[in-house]
Write a protein that holds these residues in place. Sequence first.
Motif, PDB file in Angstrom:
ATOM      1  N   GLU A  77       3.836   1.472  -1.367  1.00 51.18           N
ATOM      2  CA  GLU A  77       4.388   1.502  -2.541  1.00 51.18           C
ATOM      3  C   GLU A  77       3.486   2.289  -3.603  1.00 51.18           C
ATOM      4  O   GLU A  77       3.615   2.778  -4.678  1.00 51.18           O
ATOM      5  CB  GLU A  77       4.873   0.245  -2.920  1.00 51.18           C
ATOM      6  N   ARG A  78       2.152   1.962  -3.348  1.00 51.85           N
ATOM      7  CA  ARG A  78       1.001   2.305  -4.442  1.00 51.85           C
ATOM      8  C   ARG A  78       0.949   3.831  -4.353  1.00 51.85           C
ATOM      9  O   ARG A  78       0.689   4.540  -5.054  1.00 51.85           O
ATOM     10  CB  ARG A  78      -0.334   1.636  -4.087  1.00 51.85           C
TER      11      ARG A  78
ATOM     12  N   ALA B  45       0.833  -1.310  -0.025  1.00 53.94           N
ATOM     13  CA  ALA B  45      -0.074   0.063  -0.044  1.00 53.94           C
ATOM     14  C   ALA B  45       0.882   1.184   0.055  1.00 53.94           C
ATOM     15  O   ALA B  45       0.614   2.396  -0.690  1.00 53.94           O
ATOM     16  CB  ALA B  45      -0.939  -0.122   1.376  1.00 53.94           C
TER      17      ALA B  45
ATOM     18  N   GLU C 121       1.316   6.258  -7.374  1.00 54.47           N
ATOM     19  CA  GLU C 121       0.243   7.101  -7.635  1.00 54.47           C
ATOM     20  C   GLU C 121       0.953   8.536  -8.161  1.00 54.47           C
ATOM     21  O   GLU C 121       0.302   9.150  -9.261  1.00 54.47           O
ATOM     22  CB  GLU C 121      -0.831   7.051  -6.711  1.00 54.47           C
TER      23      GLU C 121
END
Length: 278
Positions: free
Chosen positions: A8-9, A6, A13
């Motif tokens: 890394e997301r 999460a 983004e």
Amino acid sequence: MIALAAIERLLAEDAPSGDLTTTALGIGDAPARMAFRARDAMVPAGLDIAVRLVQAAGGTARLHGRDGTPAKPGDLLLTASGTAAALHRAWKSAQTLVEIASGIASATAAVAQAAAAVDPKVRVACTRKTVPGARFLSQLAVRAGGGILHRHGLSETILVFAEHRAFLPDLDLAGLAARLRAAEPEKSIAVEVHDVDAAIAAAAAGFDTVQLEKFAPEAVAAVAAAYAGLARAPLIAAAGGISPDNAAAYVAAGAGLLVTSWPYTARPRDVAVTLGPA
């Protein structure tokens, strides 16, 4: 604990293919440092995640503030060091997350403080009406502000709404309670009602919690008076429009729990960031 995937997301983004400006300027390898400070008074939240964002980007970070510990204007919240590329990559994602989460935490704290001024035992419970995909971060902020979570989601608790009852028109509140007890005997059961008579009927039916939707404080007081003589009175949860302006009135009227979504609409709290050469 938020998963590394999460984190890394969140970074991906904002920089799915790296930081074009930093790369184009050729400054990515330069040693850098960064500091977050509270620009205004706030209850910080999201600081631990901000640290992990810096770490995932390749830098190091140190906490100076703590989630849930009030900060004054100018207070140092965190510092970070690393390459310019690492800190520029983490900067805005971390800053924006802390600002939004701290807005929710500060708003939750304001409602909780207003309630506690009348009765410290009454808790403020925030609903599941968060931005889809951001529930974990919103709930983290609620906790930091001294609130609790009304419902993590539909899989955890039983709360009957009018929209459920519409499918069972021949079943009264007592019948609903009996069906729920038989189906889920270990669970607490709650029902939302919209008038005083329904609240009294829900108590007689044996519900553990009766949620009073958009009741005025005077109507909450009427329910509390009706419950006063009961051997086993349900918890009175006041819901709908609860804010720092009216929280004390609802507690004084007899609410044992305040249910609110108001903190989720709070304005973010400003975080001042300095980022430059080490």
